[in-house]
Scaffold this active site. Structure first.
Site, PDB file in Angstrom:
ATOM      1  N   HIS A   1      24.257  90.901 -52.537  1.00 41.46           N
ATOM      2  CA  HIS A   1      23.927  91.878 -53.583  1.00 41.46           C
ATOM      3  C   HIS A   1      24.920  93.041 -53.544  1.00 41.46           C
ATOM      4  O   HIS A   1      25.433  93.478 -54.573  1.00 41.46           O
ATOM      5  CB  HIS A   1      22.518  92.440 -53.367  1.00 41.46           C
ATOM      6  CG  HIS A   1      21.405  91.541 -53.791  1.00 41.46           C
ATOM      7  ND1 HIS A   1      21.114  90.351 -53.172  1.00 41.46           N
ATOM      8  CD2 HIS A   1      20.480  91.685 -54.777  1.00 41.46           C
ATOM      9  CE1 HIS A   1      20.062  89.800 -53.760  1.00 41.46           C
ATOM     10  NE2 HIS A   1      19.655  90.590 -54.741  1.00 41.46           N
TER      11      HIS A   1
ATOM     12  N   HIS B   1      18.209  92.941 -45.115  1.00 43.35           N
ATOM     13  CA  HIS B   1      19.557  93.026 -44.548  1.00 43.35           C
ATOM     14  C   HIS B   1      19.617  94.096 -43.473  1.00 43.35           C
ATOM     15  O   HIS B   1      18.913  95.104 -43.552  1.00 43.35           O
ATOM     16  CB  HIS B   1      20.592  93.384 -45.621  1.00 43.35           C
ATOM     17  CG  HIS B   1      21.025  92.233 -46.457  1.00 43.35           C
ATOM     18  ND1 HIS B   1      21.751  91.179 -45.963  1.00 43.35           N
ATOM     19  CD2 HIS B   1      20.833  91.967 -47.766  1.00 43.35           C
ATOM     20  CE1 HIS B   1      21.988  90.318 -46.935  1.00 43.35           C
ATOM     21  NE2 HIS B   1      21.426  90.776 -48.041  1.00 43.35           N
TER      22      HIS B   1
END
Length: 180
Positions: A103, A143
């Protein structure tokens, strides 16, 4: 990894129902790079911005190859929620590896591409959105901080390389036309 989990755990203290909804929405904007792909498509459709669309598309292709085809399988880092299984995820579990953040990489590749293409009205809001998307990945516990940092660096590199590649191909095409 211990310090990174501590940072992610600290971010869990920021959660509110409203912020949870906002972060889920922001992160969805980066899912599969769809926002950036759609932006590239729109730019390609408008003759005045076609060059910007080509540069953005080139940056996204370079990013996808570097991030998803090469680095993620090579590093094969497990996600933080697999380390700290007590965390309740607000989004569905990503099925790929953690490093680098795709992303974040796609978002920052797009910012660089828009900047390199001279899209003055687009690159600054894209930068704000890229930062928000990167933060959302930490907030949502999908993450590690170094995944996001790696994604940011990779995105900058991919955006630059993709831009340079497209500009080189465009110049080469013009030279061929001029010679013909």
């Amino acid at each position: 990894m211990g310090m990174e989990i501590q940072i992610l755990d600290w971010l869990q203290k920021l959660h509110t129902p409203v912020l949870d909804k906002i972060m889920c929405l922001i992160t969805r904007l980066g899912d599969a790079g769809i926002l950036w792909i759609l932006l590239a498509a729109v730019l390609l459709l408008i003759p005045k911005t076609r060059k910007g669309g080509l540069i953005l598309a080139g940056a996204l292709v370079v990013d996808a190859l570097l991030c998803n085809v090469i680095l993620k399988p090579l590093v094969a880092r497990i996600r933080p929620y697999d380390v700290n299984t007590a965390v309740q995820l607000l989004v569905s579990k990503p099925v790929d590896y953690s490093f680098p953040s795709g992303h974040t990489a796609a978002s920052f590749a797009s910012v660089v591409a828009l900047f390199m293409a001279g899209e003055r009205k687009l690159w600054k809001p894209a930068l704000v959105l890229a930062v928000l998307i990167a933060f959302s990945r930490l907030y949502l516990y999908v993450h590690y901080p170094t995944d996001v940092l790696g994604g940011l660096i990779l995105g900058l590199i991919a955006g630059y390389l993709g831009s340079r590649l497209v500009l080189w191909l465009m110049a080469k095409r013009e030279n061929c036309r001029a010679a013909a």
